[in-house]
Scaffold this active site. Structure first.
Site, short mmCIF file in Angstrom:
data_model
loop_
_atom_site.label_atom_id
_atom_site.label_comp_id
_atom_site.label_asym_id
_atom_site.label_seq_id
_atom_site.Cartn_x
_atom_site.Cartn_y
_atom_site.Cartn_z
CE1 TYR A 276 28.75 6.21 7.47
CE2 TYR A 276 31.22 5.06 7.42
CZ TYR A 276 29.25 5.10 7.44
OH TYR A 276 28.56 3.97 7.71
N PRO B 197 26.56 -3.66 21.14
CG PRO B 197 28.21 -3.98 22.27
CD PRO B 197 26.50 -4.54 22.92
N GLY B 198 28.59 -3.11 18.34
CA GLY B 198 29.44 -3.31 17.28
C GLY B 198 30.80 -3.08 17.45
NE ARG B 199 31.81 3.16 15.29
CZ ARG B 199 31.92 3.43 14.65
NH1 ARG B 199 32.67 3.15 13.79
NH2 ARG B 199 30.90 3.75 14.20
N GLY C 20 26.76 1.59 20.20
CA GLY C 20 27.10 3.67 20.09
C GLY C 20 28.00 3.85 20.24
CB CYS D 161 38.22 4.48 -12.49
SG CYS D 161 39.34 3.37 -12.47
N1 LLP Z 1 21.91 -0.73 17.73
C1 LLP Z 1 21.15 -0.16 17.03
C2 LLP Z 1 20.13 -0.34 16.73
C3 LLP Z 1 22.85 0.36 15.56
O1 LLP Z 1 21.61 1.06 14.26
C4 LLP Z 1 23.84 0.38 15.30
C5 LLP Z 1 24.58 0.51 14.62
C6 LLP Z 1 24.52 -0.81 15.93
C7 LLP Z 1 23.08 -1.27 17.51
C8 LLP Z 1 25.59 -0.94 16.62
O2 LLP Z 1 26.15 0.38 16.88
P1 LLP Z 1 28.13 0.38 17.64
O3 LLP Z 1 27.90 -0.42 18.67
O4 LLP Z 1 28.69 -0.50 16.47
O5 LLP Z 1 28.21 1.71 17.23
N2 LLP Z 1 28.09 1.80 9.78
C9 LLP Z 1 28.94 3.10 10.29
C10 LLP Z 1 28.31 2.78 11.67
C11 LLP Z 1 26.89 2.27 11.41
C12 LLP Z 1 26.04 2.61 11.97
C13 LLP Z 1 24.85 1.55 12.54
N3 LLP Z 1 24.03 1.33 13.82
C14 LLP Z 1 30.52 3.31 10.29
O6 LLP Z 1 31.20 2.29 9.52
O7 LLP Z 1 30.88 3.90 10.81
#
Ligand code: LLP
Length: 432
Positions: free
Chosen positions: A330, A288-290, A238, A356
């Site tokens: 979003y 972390p992803g983003r 997150g 479209c």
């Molecule tokens: N852990 C869990 C349980 C999650 O559900 C998520 C993301 C993460 C980790 C990783 O979150 P991050 O660090 O990337 O914030 N498609 C949306 C974001 C959806 C996130 C879903 N869960 C966007 O484009 O903003």
């Protein structure tokens, strides 16, 4: 910091001019910087050095095999949400024993596959799921490592479609019910209660909500640790990133670092959380992803037409919402820059794709430098939830992906041939 920067008028990814990539591989094209991915991973990993920890990259944010391989080599674990993501991690050389399997709807087949592969934990989201995992583990004569996802009921202050830590959404088990659930789960013989997990949402740009959640959940974790001999506490992902503006531009005053703007940094995150986590004496997992992939990627696109109506200037580009859906879905902001920087007046423009739908835009009425048809633009901060959310809508191919490492360039996903899009479709017998 990321590795997209201007050298004179030309925008580079590391040591490679982006226009050269756009011409060579065509557009739309995703470009990733390996140095940026690695830099972000290391920054977080180093910041958290005060506790035993494992960074599990959220595969859902960017699942390209080369991205996963690069992170696996740095010692990353992986947060996965499907059997498919586990297959990818394995194909990329990642270690299943460093994988946390999350998600509210794991199927029987996915659970069996993950158990056979030996994932580190199943992060369970409900009691029926724990029963299902127990049943499958019994059949395979195994003990399944599990954690329960606690929903701490904390407001993350982010977009409603990406908030997960309140009782308004489908995720996790309500805080007040968790202890009783662990007590019941402890009687299921084929489960090994290994940890506790939580995740409050995505693109959180302040430390406050994380701290609040950890403060609330830590005493519960301590009790569960004592009662059930737990080994880890996952604090989820997150961490937010800077989207606006994502690039240092002409005047230094225009761009300020995340730290200077008060936006979350790994150092701040760690400084506030490590002191709360240390006393638990557990291994800390992060997902972390983003934070790792977001600013490590851009989407390149070509201006096909410039259409001026009475009120508006539309830059019609060759990328569309099927390539990057975040603005449509979003209302997300992605900075848009020209690959050839030039001064002069800015023109309020809408950058739109060929699909479209009127929702197929990347920005509306945004002051952008004047461009000509045939020029290229970059949509920044597109490395997370970009390519992975791509679709074939309007029978458009999934965009190719390129990985840059210094001067080196590799195509890490080829452009999908149109025939591949409908290769698995059939004409019904009675129509033949
Ligand atoms: N852990 C869990 C349980 C999650 O559900 C998520 C993301 C993460 C980790 C990783 O979150 P991050 O660090 O990337 O914030 N498609 C949306 C974001 C959806 C996130 C879903 N869960 C966007 O484009 O903003």
């Amino acid at each position: 910091m990321h590795q997209f920067h201007y050298v004179g008028p030309r925008l580079f990814c590391e040591q490679v001019p982006l226009e050269w990539l756009a011409r060579k591989y065509g557009t739309p094209l995703y470009v990733y910087s390996q140095a940026t991915l690695a830099g972000h991973f290391r920054k977080l990993d180093t910041a958290m050095a005060g506790v035993d920890h494992l960074v599990c990259f959220a595969v859902k944010s960017n699942s390209n095999l080369s991205v996963l391989r690069a992170l696996a080599r740095l010692g990353s674990g992986f947060d996965i949400v499907s059997g498919g993501e586990l297959e990818r991690v394995i194909a990329a050389g990642g270690d299943p024993a460093k994988c946390a399997f999350a998600g509210v709807g794991k199927s029987e087949a996915e659970i069996e596959f993950a158990l056979r592969q030996g994932v580190y934990t199943f992060n369970a989201e409900s009691e029926p799921e724990l029963h299902r995992i127990n049943r499958i583990a019994a059949r395979l004569k195994k003990r399944a490592p599990v954690a329960v996802r606690v929903n701490p009921d904390v407001e993350a202050g982010t977009h409603k479609k990406i908030t997960t830590g309140t009782y308004e959404n489908k995720f996790g088990v309500a805080f007040e019910r968790v202890e009783a659930l662990y007590a019941r789960a402890a009687r299921l013989k084929n489960l090994h209660l290994r940890g506790v997990q939580m995740h409050i949402g995505s693109q959180i740009t302040e430390v406050g909500p994380f701290e609040q959640a950890v403060r609330k959940v830590a005493p519960l974790v301590a009790r569960l640790r004592d009662r059930h001999g737990l080994e880890f506490f996952s604090i989820g992902g997150g961490l937010g990133i800077v989207y606006q503006p994502a690039l240092a531009s002409g005047s230094p005053a225009w761009w300020r670092s995340p730290a200077a703007r008060g936006i979350i940094t790994p150092e701040k995150y760690a400084a506030r959380l490590v002191p709360l986590l240390q006393p638990l004496g557990l291994r800390v997992l992060m997902e972390p992803g983003r934070f790792i992939s977001g600013n490590a990627g851009v989407l390149l696109t070509r201006v096909e037409y410039i259409k001026r109506t009475g009120r508006k200037t539309f830059l019609i580009v060759d990328a569309a919402m099927n390539d990057l859906i975040r603005p449509a879905f979003y209302d997300a902001y992605h900075e848009i820059v020209s690959l050839n920087r030039r001064g002069g007046a800015r023109v309020k423009s809408d950058v739109v794709g060929p699909i479209c739908e009127s929702g197929d835009y990347f920005c509306q009425d945004r002051p952008l430098p004047r461009v000509r048809e045939g020029e290229y633009l970059a949509l920044l901060s597109a490395g997370a939830y970009g390519s992975v959310m791509g679709s074939n809508y309007n029978t458009r191919s999934l965009a190719p992906e390129v990985l840059v490492n210094g001067r080196r360039v590799a195509v890490v996903r080829e452009r999908q041939p149109i025939k591949a899009i409908f290769a698995h479709e059939k004409i019904a017998d009675w129509l033949r």
